[in-house]
Design an enzyme around this catalytic site. Structure first.
Site, PDB file in Angstrom:
ATOM      1  N   ALA A   1      -6.491  10.968  -3.147  1.00 41.23           N
ATOM      2  CA  ALA A   1      -6.037   9.975  -4.128  1.00 41.23           C
ATOM      3  C   ALA A   1      -5.829   8.630  -3.447  1.00 41.23           C
ATOM      4  CB  ALA A   1      -4.735  10.438  -4.787  1.00 41.23           C
ATOM      5  N   ASP A   2      -5.975   7.591  -4.207  1.00 38.46           N
ATOM      6  CA  ASP A   2      -5.703   6.246  -3.695  1.00 38.46           C
ATOM      7  C   ASP A   2      -5.146   5.402  -4.835  1.00 38.46           C
ATOM      8  OD1 ASP A   2      -6.201   4.481  -1.191  1.00 38.46           O
ATOM      9  OD2 ASP A   2      -6.828   3.223  -2.872  1.00 38.46           O
ATOM     10  N   THR A   3      -4.152   4.576  -4.518  1.00 36.54           N
ATOM     11  CA  THR A   3      -3.485   3.757  -5.541  1.00 36.54           C
ATOM     12  C   THR A   3      -3.486   2.291  -5.121  1.00 36.54           C
ATOM     13  OG1 THR A   3      -2.018   5.597  -6.116  1.00 36.54           O
ATOM     14  CG2 THR A   3      -1.307   3.409  -6.796  1.00 36.54           C
TER      15      THR A   3
END
Lengths: 206, 206
Positions: free
Chosen positions: B70-72
């Site tokens: 995941a990346d935000t």
């Protein structure tokens, strides 16, 4: 900065946690008044109950103390849902919530107890948020209704727990849905002078 | 039910906490790949990075394992904000966020590593939420930028911490803003068969 006494008139561990998050360390004093509701409008109901809890606790506090009362309800298709009384009721409530949006209302009452040279003051307000719950299968509702998580929560779910897997999204304040809109509490405490000066409660009272 | 191995390719304690909330107990395996971004569109950037992290970790896993990357990022007026490199940069980012709405994007990649009789599969998706930050005074921004809380977070704030006092509201998934849209992760894991049968990974591999 946060050296004034603040009292949370609620047994909810989630409200205490939210206050801790924003840097407040409340003492917990639980009101045991009999709740009286004169309205069926959710926003009015939660403000009435928040006010009754705060008033009941405030009358035994030292001057200068800040008391916060709060009450949260869920409204689905105009019907107010409080805490479920058993797992069966939790299952019924979930059936009213799954696959659509509902509303969550939290009412808050903040009382600044009167102190020398300054009258007591009170702020009452509410916050509203929309919450969208995903479609849930019979098995999913049965499973969740059988857990402990829904049992002490308005509408029979906790947004910050296992139920997060079924929350599609919200419009409004997540803290409100958890039980205390801390962004509004922060602003109201500023207005009421909570952070305005060093501890005044040490002054001699008269 | 949750007896299949699941790996979270992220060091974020918030992502692990969110997975724990919905009943998943991931092992943590951190990717050390050099991130390559070919897009400047936030939704594309986060999906690219989520995919690179998941792919890197998946290549060393046993067949049947599920890997989540995941990346935000935060996007303010079209500018992508990652993690601040120091307190001064945190202060600048807060100046771009206070008093208005911005967007938070989380990209997620779930890989089901190939196993006997079943090819590997991959799901890539993103979620977007709007977050409205209250007006903050210079003193409030200085205070917050000087804390540790903003230092490891995209956009220099943590929605679930002290900063909650400045969050007016969101439109979308709170879990996404925290770093992992667990409602979508849950649905995708269902589609990928995570809960479809008892532990298959015990089978002899070939």
């Amino acid at each position: 900065m946060e050296n004034r006494r603040i009292v949370l008139a609620s047994a909810s561990p989630r409200r205490k946690e939210l206050m801790n998050q924003i840097g407040l360390e409340p003492d917990i004093v639980i009101s045991h008044i009999k709740e009286r509701v004169t309205s069926s409008v959710p926003s009015q109901v939660v403000m009435e109950l928040a006010s009754q809890k705060a008033e009941d606790v405030a009358k035994n506090q030292e001057p200068g103390t800040f008391v916060i009362g709060a009450d949260t309800v869920v409204a689905a298709d105009g019907i107010i849902l409080g805490k479920p009384s058993d797992h069966q009721e939790a299952r019924r409530m979930l059936g009213m919530l799954e696959g659509k949006k509902h509303q969550v209302y939290t009412g808050v009452c903040i009382i600044r107890c009167g102190e020398p040279g300054r009258a007591g003051e009170k702020a009452i307000f509410f916050d509203e948020a929309d919450v969208e719950v995903a479609h849930m299968s019979e098995a999913e509702m049965e499973e969740y209704a059988g857990m402990e998580e829904p049992m002490d929560k308005a509408g029979a779910y906790g947004i910050q727990g296992f139920f997060a897997r079924y929350i599609k999204g919200i419009t409004g304040s997540y803290a409100n849905v958890m039980g205390l809109p801390v962004h509004l509490v922060y602003q109201e405490l500023k207005k009421l002078g909570f952070w305005e000066m060093e501890n005044r409660t040490g002054k001699e009272s008269q």
